[in-house]
Design a protein around this motif. Structure first.
Motif, short mmCIF file in Angstrom:
data_model
loop_
_atom_site.label_atom_id
_atom_site.label_comp_id
_atom_site.label_asym_id
_atom_site.label_seq_id
_atom_site.Cartn_x
_atom_site.Cartn_y
_atom_site.Cartn_z
N LEU A 111 0.83 -1.21 0.00
CA LEU A 111 0.00 0.00 0.00
C LEU A 111 0.86 1.25 0.00
CD1 LEU A 111 -2.90 1.18 0.26
CD2 LEU A 111 -2.53 1.22 2.74
N GLY A 112 1.92 1.26 0.82
CA GLY A 112 2.82 2.41 0.85
C GLY A 112 3.49 2.65 -0.48
N GLY A 113 3.92 1.56 -1.13
CA GLY A 113 4.54 1.71 -2.45
C GLY A 113 3.57 2.24 -3.48
N ILE A 114 2.33 1.74 -3.45
CA ILE A 114 1.32 2.20 -4.41
C ILE A 114 0.99 3.68 -4.20
CG2 ILE A 114 -1.11 1.97 -5.08
CD1 ILE A 114 -0.85 -1.03 -4.60
N CYS A 115 0.74 4.06 -2.95
CA CYS A 115 0.40 5.46 -2.66
C CYS A 115 1.57 6.39 -2.96
CB CYS A 115 -0.03 5.60 -1.20
SG CYS A 115 -1.62 4.83 -0.84
N GLY A 116 2.78 5.95 -2.63
CA GLY A 116 3.95 6.77 -2.95
C GLY A 116 4.12 6.95 -4.44
N LEU A 119 1.32 9.35 -5.79
CA LEU A 119 1.59 10.76 -5.45
C LEU A 119 2.73 11.31 -6.30
CD1 LEU A 119 0.75 13.08 -3.62
CD2 LEU A 119 2.49 12.33 -1.98
N TYR A 120 3.73 10.49 -6.57
CA TYR A 120 4.86 10.88 -7.42
C TYR A 120 4.38 11.25 -8.83
CZ TYR A 120 8.51 9.63 -10.84
OH TYR A 120 9.36 9.59 -11.92
N GLY A 201 4.04 7.42 0.90
CA GLY A 201 4.14 6.22 1.72
C GLY A 201 3.78 6.49 3.17
N ALA A 202 4.28 7.61 3.71
CA ALA A 202 3.98 7.97 5.09
C ALA A 202 2.48 8.19 5.29
CB ALA A 202 4.75 9.23 5.49
#
Length: 296
Positions: A111-116, A119-120, A201-202
């Protein structure tokens, strides 16, 4: 060599989820780096082949390689890059498991990788500052996934003490805050994409921990999808079917009992004849049957 591979497989199988993620990241890094070195020895290059596993900032490019939203978080650009990411994953992965489950860690990593990554791409396609570099910018690395794990743990146990070299003991919430503020301050640096992904990710980690405290697991769909893929590609040998011939066994038992009853009836008949008419009245066959019965 075979023994080493066997030991690594066993260590992977028995390791915690964060150890398994470290194995996957290191394995991908070794494979891609060795492939590049071997080809370079023959004056050949893969060119942009590995870019198909990295996350592009360009939306048209992403449309033709959507899998990169998952693969980029297992790719790394150099030894120091993967070293620091894996150290953070090792430290905070172990800490995360004190408060959450292994399935949660797996889900938060993805999930953190996907959201990061999202957003990128969003930032590079919205803000004019990034527009000149959008077409040739790619991102790789597990840092967004790791920051999600850090942020989720900090939300769950904000006052957990962390010992830092030269700085002494600090509370986890302050460490997470310093990392997030640093990413905000360097959002226009040469590694802008990485810092933006860290923030994504955060935010994913905070979203997960806040939702879970209210009873909702936002990583459930990720784990279900991963379980389905794992089941699809895992081979389980079929157990051989046991053959049981119930009919045959019953028939054998029936025939045996019928023979025993017939023999018993015949002996009873011969004994009645013997009692009434004497031994001399028995036929040769009857005398033989009586003799055989006396031996059983």
């Amino acid at each position: 060599m075979a023994t080493i591979i066997t030991d690594l497989k066993e260590s992977f199988r028995r390791g915690n989820i964060y150890i398994q993620l470290i194995y996957i990241n290191v394995g991908v890094f070794i494979f891609t780096t060795l492939t590049g070195v071997i080809l370079q020895l023959f004056n050949r290059s893969l060119g942009g082949v590995f870019e198909w596993l990295e996350l592009p900032a360009s939306l048209p490019r992403f449309i033709i390689q959507p899998w990169s939203l998952l693969t980029y978080m297992f790719m790394h650009a150099g030894v120091l890059h993967i070293l620091f990411n894996m150290l953070w994953l090792y430290w905070f992965g172990a800490l995360f498991l004190n408060f959450f489950s292994a399935r949660h860690l797996r889900g938060v990593y993805i999930l953190g990788g996907i959201c990061g990554g999202l957003l990128y791409m969003t930032a590079y396609n919205i803000f004019p500052y990034f527009r000149p570099m959008t077409e040739y910018s790619f991102m790789l690395g597990a840092s967004a996934s790791v920051l999600a794990i850090v942020a989720a743990t900090a939300y769950r146990e904000p006052d957990y003490p962390i010992r830092l070299f030269l700085f002494g003991t600090v509370r986890l919430k302050y460490l997470a805050l310093v990392v997030i503020v640093t990413d905000l301050l360097f959002i226009t640096s040469s590694n802008a994409g990485g810092h933006i992904a860290h923030l994504g990710g955060a935010l994913a980690g905070l979203w997960f921990a806040a939702s879970l405290s209210k009873g909702a697991d936002i990583t459930a769909w990720i784990n279900k999808s991963l379980d389905a893929v794992t089941a699809l590609f895992s081979f389980k040998p079929r157990k051989p079917k046991m053959k049981v011939h119930y009919g045959t066994e019953r028939q054998k038992d029936y025939n045996y009992n019928a023979r025993k009853k017939a023999q018993s009836d015949e002996i009873d008949r011969i004994l009645d004849k013997l009692k009434k008419s004497g031994y001399e009245s028995l036929t040769t066959e009857e005398k033989k049957s009586l003799f055989d019965a006396s031996k059983r």
